[in-house]
Design a protein around this motif. Structure first.
Motif, PDB file in Angstrom:
ATOM      1  N   ALA A   1      26.937  89.371  40.009  1.00  0.00           N
ATOM      2  CA  ALA A   1      25.703  89.267  40.804  1.00  0.00           C
ATOM      3  C   ALA A   1      24.623  90.138  40.182  1.00  0.00           C
ATOM      4  N   THR A   2      24.268  89.799  38.954  1.00  0.00           N
ATOM      5  CA  THR A   2      23.184  90.463  38.234  1.00  0.00           C
ATOM      6  C   THR A   2      22.224  89.388  37.757  1.00  0.00           C
ATOM      7  N   ALA A   3      21.045  89.802  37.319  1.00  0.00           N
ATOM      8  CA  ALA A   3      20.084  88.822  36.817  1.00  0.00           C
ATOM      9  C   ALA A   3      20.664  88.072  35.622  1.00  0.00           C
ATOM     10  N   GLY A   4      21.355  88.806  34.736  1.00  0.00           N
ATOM     11  CA  GLY A   4      21.959  88.162  33.582  1.00  0.00           C
ATOM     12  C   GLY A   4      23.097  87.243  33.966  1.00  0.00           C
ATOM     13  N   GLY A   5      23.914  87.677  34.926  1.00  0.00           N
ATOM     14  CA  GLY A   5      25.007  86.839  35.386  1.00  0.00           C
ATOM     15  C   GLY A   5      24.507  85.551  36.011  1.00  0.00           C
ATOM     16  N   LYS A   6      23.447  85.669  36.810  1.00  0.00           N
ATOM     17  CA  LYS A   6      22.870  84.472  37.436  1.00  0.00           C
ATOM     18  C   LYS A   6      22.305  83.525  36.385  1.00  0.00           C
ATOM     19  N   ALA A   7      21.609  84.093  35.386  1.00  0.00           N
ATOM     20  CA  ALA A   7      21.021  83.255  34.339  1.00  0.00           C
ATOM     21  C   ALA A   7      22.112  82.527  33.553  1.00  0.00           C
ATOM     22  N   GLN A   8      23.201  83.220  33.247  1.00  0.00           N
ATOM     23  CA  GLN A   8      24.298  82.575  32.531  1.00  0.00           C
ATOM     24  C   GLN A   8      24.940  81.492  33.395  1.00  0.00           C
ATOM     25  N   GLY A   9      25.096  81.800  34.689  1.00  0.00           N
ATOM     26  CA  GLY A   9      25.655  80.797  35.591  1.00  0.00           C
ATOM     27  C   GLY A   9      24.809  79.546  35.640  1.00  0.00           C
ATOM     28  N   GLU A  10      23.507  79.719  35.683  1.00  0.00           N
ATOM     29  CA  GLU A  10      22.611  78.566  35.738  1.00  0.00           C
ATOM     30  C   GLU A  10      22.639  77.783  34.428  1.00  0.00           C
ATOM     31  N   ALA A  11      22.828  78.474  33.299  1.00  0.00           N
ATOM     32  CA  ALA A  11      22.937  77.774  32.021  1.00  0.00           C
ATOM     33  C   ALA A  11      24.199  76.923  31.982  1.00  0.00           C
ATOM     34  N   VAL A  12      25.308  77.469  32.482  1.00  0.00           N
ATOM     35  CA  VAL A  12      26.544  76.685  32.568  1.00  0.00           C
ATOM     36  C   VAL A  12      26.343  75.502  33.507  1.00  0.00           C
ATOM     37  N   GLN A  13      25.735  75.763  34.632  1.00  0.00           N
ATOM     38  CA  GLN A  13      25.499  74.727  35.641  1.00  0.00           C
ATOM     39  C   GLN A  13      24.700  73.564  35.050  1.00  0.00           C
ATOM     40  N   ALA A  14      23.622  73.890  34.321  1.00  0.00           N
ATOM     41  CA  ALA A  14      22.751  72.852  33.767  1.00  0.00           C
ATOM     42  C   ALA A  14      23.450  72.071  32.656  1.00  0.00           C
ATOM     43  N   SER A  15      24.175  72.758  31.802  1.00  0.00           N
ATOM     44  CA  SER A  15      24.788  72.051  30.676  1.00  0.00           C
ATOM     45  C   SER A  15      25.934  71.152  31.131  1.00  0.00           C
ATOM     46  N   LEU A  16      26.749  71.613  32.078  1.00  0.00           N
ATOM     47  CA  LEU A  16      27.844  70.764  32.542  1.00  0.00           C
ATOM     48  C   LEU A  16      27.350  69.607  33.403  1.00  0.00           C
ATOM     49  N   ALA A  17      26.206  69.798  34.048  1.00  0.00           N
ATOM     50  CA  ALA A  17      25.638  68.712  34.859  1.00  0.00           C
ATOM     51  C   ALA A  17      25.335  67.487  34.007  1.00  0.00           C
ATOM     52  N   ARG A  18      24.995  67.695  32.749  1.00  0.00           N
ATOM     53  CA  ARG A  18      24.690  66.570  31.858  1.00  0.00           C
ATOM     54  C   ARG A  18      25.906  65.681  31.650  1.00  0.00           C
ATOM     55  N   ALA A  19      27.110  66.251  31.857  1.00  0.00           N
ATOM     56  CA  ALA A  19      28.340  65.471  31.700  1.00  0.00           C
ATOM     57  C   ALA A  19      28.870  64.974  33.042  1.00  0.00           C
ATOM     58  N   GLY A  20      28.110  65.235  34.113  1.00  0.00           N
ATOM     59  CA  GLY A  20      28.529  64.783  35.436  1.00  0.00           C
ATOM     60  C   GLY A  20      29.379  65.781  36.187  1.00  0.00           C
ATOM     61  N   ILE A  21      29.396  67.037  35.738  1.00  0.00           N
ATOM     62  CA  ILE A  21      30.167  68.079  36.407  1.00  0.00           C
ATOM     63  C   ILE A  21      29.219  68.939  37.241  1.00  0.00           C
ATOM     64  N   THR A  22      29.423  68.953  38.530  1.00  0.00           N
ATOM     65  CA  THR A  22      28.603  69.765  39.423  1.00  0.00           C
ATOM     66  C   THR A  22      29.229  71.153  39.544  1.00  0.00           C
ATOM     67  N   VAL A  23      28.434  72.184  39.308  1.00  0.00           N
ATOM     68  CA  VAL A  23      28.941  73.556  39.325  1.00  0.00           C
ATOM     69  C   VAL A  23      28.268  74.348  40.436  1.00  0.00           C
ATOM     70  N   LYS A  24      29.083  74.912  41.313  1.00  0.00           N
ATOM     71  CA  LYS A  24      28.593  75.844  42.326  1.00  0.00           C
ATOM     72  C   LYS A  24      28.770  77.260  41.800  1.00  0.00           C
ATOM     73  N   ILE A  25      27.739  78.085  41.907  1.00  0.00           N
ATOM     74  CA  ILE A  25      27.784  79.453  41.386  1.00  0.00           C
ATOM     75  C   ILE A  25      28.198  80.413  42.495  1.00  0.00           C
ATOM     76  N   ASN A  26      29.233  81.181  42.237  1.00  0.00           N
ATOM     77  CA  ASN A  26      29.713  82.200  43.171  1.00  0.00           C
ATOM     78  C   ASN A  26      29.422  83.573  42.564  1.00  0.00           C
ATOM     79  N   GLU A  27      28.435  84.275  43.109  1.00  0.00           N
ATOM     80  CA  GLU A  27      28.048  85.573  42.573  1.00  0.00           C
ATOM     81  C   GLU A  27      28.898  86.681  43.205  1.00  0.00           C
ATOM     82  N   ILE A  28      29.380  87.604  42.351  1.00  0.00           N
ATOM     83  CA  ILE A  28      30.248  88.704  42.774  1.00  0.00           C
ATOM     84  C   ILE A  28      29.627  90.013  42.330  1.00  0.00           C
TER      85      ILE A  28
END
Length: 582
Positions: free
Chosen positions: A425-452
């Protein structure tokens, strides 16, 4: 991050790539050229929390960097940039250990004159007790070496349940400690550099409460600690610099501010005014600040940029459906946009795009024509003979969603799937999570981000019961060598209910058997080559997706001297050498 680093087999001391610096060849620029002087208050500005100060539980690089100010270990890393920093040197001990019985018995002699903060001498019994604490169920987060290697360690439950102690750790006198192992361990002298081999006086042990107030054997003791906010260290009056060739102990006080906004840290150090002139960042500069810093010669002189031997990767929980299907994991490996993830960390200044688990700074990491044949057909067709292996290639590392979709369809998930990603649950962690979310979405994978929370991140994802589908992860070896990556990350027999480092929960009997075979190899060079080949075998199963071979760029205040990035701390500054200008 290590977290960190681990091993259960033979390894050689490896040469690392020389450090590269914006300000000079030593990795330090102006900050390293100046002569540090005793006195003053060094400020450390951190955008993260310190997960554990207890040496039995400290297994994250940032905490281990700070911990070197507080406690000493039998051996430690040399205080130097580049290749020299990867060398193991004596610390509490007079040497790096004396093996016998085919490296099954190791003896260390403690230096004379080393004292705790209350003036009492550090004895072999204090070191023994410190190691025994790591067996306690209450303190699960540390490395597993004692449990793996010490004779009788598989049944010992720690000093709280078994106060008689572990018989395989002998203390024939106050300055001698002997470790009897259940197997040959050629690099045990390197293993004892870990915090778990720091001395702990039994009468000061408060169990889980020791995390807030470890007793000092180093140059500083804790004056005040407000978790998640600030740690203040002051001089340990009992520390004798003549017994310590590693720590300079220059500042009178070290104040570490925690959980700061990373953008604010950058702004304060760029300005470099007031107490921030005497400050350093614990973490690399943020991506939004890179352009301004590298294009301003005055700021660039205060940027310390060094190599590390860390690989960042996405761990995939192989026990969760449908991730137990290798085709789904391979789809994720193809879909991941590694360049987008690197951009969240500052772009090329943050390191090189990773194509393998083992970074090229380690022997055995690069593929050869012989081992390239073992890669998946799609990768083998594009693999140059002398290039590092890339089993899941894509143009410029931006991912191949079409290939990913095809694999998902083959696995019966043409309509896509939903996964949960654990991130700090840091700015960098969130940014990385969103990058994973966006890239996998292109393949049809929906990613929910769980910040810790960053203070609990590795404790949480290290619990298989609490871990989700994907984890933003990474690994730095406990000492240079491929053996300090593979066994703990991928040996299925080492998956534990708490403090688990195999966050892919990867369990392959074939791989486990090969790990045992390599551990018995007597030739270190042959072992390194075998580990490199095994790493490629593991990557065919895609339990993790490497995306970055780290390089750290850390900004320091204009009054700071003695700064260099240390390979053991992911290229972060080695705090033991810092001081202020004369």
């Amino acid at each position: 991050m290590r977290p960190r680093r681990t091993a259960c087999a033979l390894t050689a001391t490896l040469g690392l790539l020389s450090a590269a610096a914006c300000g000079g060849p030593d990795g330090g620029g102006a900050a390293a050229d100046a002569t540090p002087a005793p006195g003053g208050t060094l400020h450390v500005l951190s955008s993260i929390d310190l997960e554990h100060l207890d040496p039995a539980r400290a297994y994250v690089t940032s905490t281990q960097d700070v911990g070197r100010l507080l406690y000493r270990t039998l051996t430690t890393f040399a205080p130097a940039p580049g290749q020299a920093g990867g060398q193991i040197v004596p610390d509490l001990a007079t040497d790096t250990g004396r093996p016998a019985d085919g490296a099954r018995t190791w003896t260390f002699t403690l230096k004379d004159g080393v004292k705790f903060e209350d003036g009492r001498p550090v004895t072999s019994k204090d070191v023994k007790y410190g190691v025994e604490r790591t067996f306690a169920a209450e303190l699960p987060e540390g490395p597993p070496y004692a449990r793996l290697w010490l004779a009788g360690g598989e049944t010992y439950k720690g000093p709280y349940k078994d106060p008689a102690g572990l018989a395989s750790i002998e203390t024939p006198d106050e300055r001698t400690i002997v470790f009897r192992l259940n197997r040959p361990v050629a690099d045990f002298g390197s293993a004892v550099s870990l915090p778990m081999f720091a001395p702990v006086p039994q009468d000061k042990d408060t169990g889980v409460g020791y995390d807030n107030r470890p007793f000092s054997s180093g140059p500083y003791r804790i004056d005040a600690f407000e978790p998640k906010k600030q740690l203040t260290l002051v001089r340990n009056p009992a520390w004798d610099r003549t017994t310590d060739t590693v720590r300079k102990g220059l500042p009178d006080k070290v104040v570490i501010d925690l959980n700061l906004d990373p953008a604010v840290v950058d702004q304060r150090l760029i300005a470099g005014q007031g107490e921030d002139a005497d400050a350093v960042a614990l973490e690399p500069i943020g991506p939004a600040s890179v352009g301004r810093v590298v294009n301003d010669p005055r700021l660039k002189k205060r940027l310390v940029t060094d190599e590390s031997i860390n690989t960042r990767f996405l761990s995939i929980n192989t026990r969760h459906r449908p991730l137990d299907d290798v085709r789904v994991r391979q789809a994720i490996a193809y879909a991941l946009d590694k360049d987008a993830l690197r951009t969240t960390r500052g772009g090329p200044i943050a390191g090189d795009l990773a194509t393998t688990l083992l970074p090229p700074t380690l022997s055995g990491a690069a593929a050869t024509p012989a081992t390239a044949a073992a890669t998946p057909p799609a990768a083998a067709a594009t693999l140059p003979a002398a290039a590092p292996e890339d089993p899941y290639p894509s143009k410029d590392g931006k991912g191949d969603p079409d290939k990913a979709k095809a694999l998902l369809a083959e696995a019966g998930h043409a309509s896509g799937l939903e996964l949960t990603l654990d991130t700090p649950a840091t700015a960098g962690g969130k940014a990385q999570g969103e990058a994973v979310q966006a890239s996998l979405a292109r393949a049809g994978i929906t990613v929910k981000i769980n910040e810790i929370s960053s203070s609990a991140f590795y404790s949480t994802v290290g619990s298989p019961a609490r871990q989700h589908d994907l984890v933003i992860d990474g690994w730095t070896p406990d000492w240079p060598g491929a053996s300090t990556y593979l066994p703990i990350l991928f040996d299925g027999r080492l998956i534990t209910p708490e403090g688990n480092n195999n966050r892919a929960q990867y369990d392959s009997p074939e791989v486990d058997a090969r790990l045992d075979e390599i551990a018995a190899v007597g030739d270190p060079a042959a072992a390194q080559s075998a580990y490199g080949e095994l790493a490629q075998r593991i990557m065919r199963d895609a339990p993790v997706v490497p995306f970055l071979w780290d390089r750290a760029a850390v900004l320091v205040g204009p009054n700071v001297a003695g700064a260099y990035g240390h390979t053991a701390f992911v290229g972060r500054l080695d705090l033991v050498s810092l001081g202020l200008r004369k």
